[in-house]
Scaffold this active site. Structure first.
Site, mmCIF file in Angstrom:
data_model
loop_
_atom_site.group_PDB
_atom_site.id
_atom_site.type_symbol
_atom_site.label_atom_id
_atom_site.label_comp_id
_atom_site.label_asym_id
_atom_site.label_seq_id
_atom_site.Cartn_x
_atom_site.Cartn_y
_atom_site.Cartn_z
ATOM 1 N N LYS A 52 0.841 -1.208 0.000
ATOM 2 C CA LYS A 52 0.000 0.000 0.000
ATOM 3 C C LYS A 52 0.876 1.259 0.000
ATOM 4 O O LYS A 52 0.590 2.231 -0.697
ATOM 5 C CB LYS A 52 -0.927 -0.019 1.230
ATOM 6 C CG LYS A 52 -2.014 -1.080 1.128
ATOM 7 C CD LYS A 52 -2.757 -1.291 2.448
ATOM 8 C CE LYS A 52 -3.712 -2.475 2.326
ATOM 9 N NZ LYS A 52 -4.359 -2.828 3.608
ATOM 10 N N GLN A 96 -4.117 -1.746 9.926
ATOM 11 C CA GLN A 96 -4.040 -3.058 9.273
ATOM 12 C C GLN A 96 -4.555 -4.153 10.216
ATOM 13 O O GLN A 96 -4.154 -4.217 11.366
ATOM 14 C CB GLN A 96 -2.586 -3.336 8.849
ATOM 15 C CG GLN A 96 -2.391 -4.603 8.065
ATOM 16 C CD GLN A 96 -3.082 -4.576 6.685
ATOM 17 O OE1 GLN A 96 -3.049 -3.568 5.980
ATOM 18 N NE2 GLN A 96 -3.723 -5.681 6.325
ATOM 19 N N ASP A 119 -10.677 2.759 4.463
ATOM 20 C CA ASP A 119 -11.007 1.335 4.278
ATOM 21 C C ASP A 119 -12.525 1.158 4.158
ATOM 22 O O ASP A 119 -12.987 0.093 3.738
ATOM 23 C CB ASP A 119 -10.511 0.507 5.481
ATOM 24 C CG ASP A 119 -9.144 -0.115 5.235
ATOM 25 O OD1 ASP A 119 -8.803 -0.358 4.066
ATOM 26 O OD2 ASP A 119 -8.428 -0.364 6.228
#
Ligand code: NAP
Length: 302
Positions: A52, A96, A119
């Site tokens: 990412k 994460q 997200d």
């Protein structure tokens, strides 16, 4: 059979984003800024986060990788998130997953300011998505829809079977596929752990579009797929492999070798949905930066 090449489409999206960012910086404005929080040293998580960060660099975003020890308390992690919530130079925040057992992931997800929740996991964004209002969309489900869109796959009136009902993939995907819009307007059936195996074998072959997000290698075999179906395999499973240096290889939830002979379109693993997730995360970050969805962050009581 058409291979749904998520790697190529995600590269196209990244190139589009790169161009937009270059216009922003040429205007003398700062680029979008994504913060990734990584707790502990789970090897798969480290690989995902590094990917990412590399993608951020490619499109021209600023990025910060905040590594925290697995022993960090939930309270300290919540404080860290709040610092980034308050930082006007940060547009997007991701934490994460998975997190260590002593941390409740929902507490962390709900702490991220909805306008920075790139997200798309915050309950407010999930609710807005469900009601078809502008929001930051969950990255993997919107990556699946983007793939269908860019390959001009019709969804209206089709029967879509989603296997798996997780908060981050199966359930939001089922909502997006049944919502109004294109892609969308499908008749959706959701299967999960309590769908008896014989029912799964009966329902899956009815799918025009079969989306599988379970985490069990080769769960879907050719006898479960209709001739000409579109098959989206979200699963990423590490299976032992003596041929690779690492000793494992990645495999989806769908038995690719046999199912690809029946499907009209299919995603490979790796190189299908995975890269699309990253591309949609980057797009969300630009949306958050542009405050296209600014009201999302304002209507939640703090
Ligand atoms: P998850 O949270 O473990 O959810 C799995 C879902 O599958 C659950 O809803 C579970 O039902 C259901 N399930 C389990 N066994 C089943 C069975 N035999 N038949 C039908 N349903 C069954 O996993 P996830 O986060 O959704 O991830 C699923 C897979 O996708 C994993 O391999 C993950 O690594 C991968 N993934 C890939 C991406 C990407 O970018 N490509 C992104 C996220 C995840 P219950 O709800 O009843 O437990």
């Amino acid at each position: 059979m058409v291979l749904l090449d998520g790697k190529k489409i995600s590269q196209d999206i990244k190139d589009e984003l790169k161009e937009e960012v270059s216009k922003i910086t040429q205007d003398g404005k700062r680029p979008p800024h994504l913060v990734a929080i990584l707790v502990g040293d789970n090897p798969a998580s480290q690989t995902y986060v590094k990917g990412k960060m590399r993608s951020c660099e490619y499109v021209g975003y600023s990025s910060t990788l905040m590594r925290l020890p697995s022993t960090i308390s939930q309270e300290a992690l919540l404080k860290k998130v709040e610092t980034y919530n308050q930082d006007p130079d940060v547009d997007g925040i991701i934490v994460q997953m998975p997190l260590p057992d002593h941390i409740t992931p929902q507490e962390i997800t709900q702490k991220i300011r909805p306008g920075k929740d790139v997200d798309g996991f915050h309950p407010l964004n999930v609710g807005l998505m469900t009601l078809n209002f502008p929001c930051l969309m969950p990255a993997t489900p919107s990556g699946i829809l983007e793939l269908l869109h860019r390959y001009n796959i019709p969804t209206k009136g089709k029967h879509c079977v989603v296997v798996g009902r997780s908060r981050i993939v199966g359930r939001p995907t089922s909502i997006l596929m049944s919502r109004g819009g294109n892609p969308g307007e499908a008749t959706v059936t959701i299967c999960h752990i309590n769908t008896p195996p014989e029912e799964l074998k009966r329902i899956c072959p009815q799918a025009d579009i079969l989306i599988v997000a379970v985490g069990k290698p080769d769960l879907i075999t050719a006898d479960m797929v209709k001739e000409g179906a579109v098959v989206i395999d979200v699963g990423i499973n590490r299976v032992p492999s003596p041929e690779t240096r690492s000793g494992y290889r990645l495999k989806g939830d769908v038995e690719f070798e046999t199912v690809s002979q029946k499907a009209s379109h299919i995603t490979p693993v790796p190189g299908g949905v995975g890269p699309m997730t990253v591309a949609m995360l980057l797009r969300n970050t630009l949306n958050a930066y542009n405050q296209n969805l600014a009201t999302v962050g304002e209507i939640i009581p703090e």
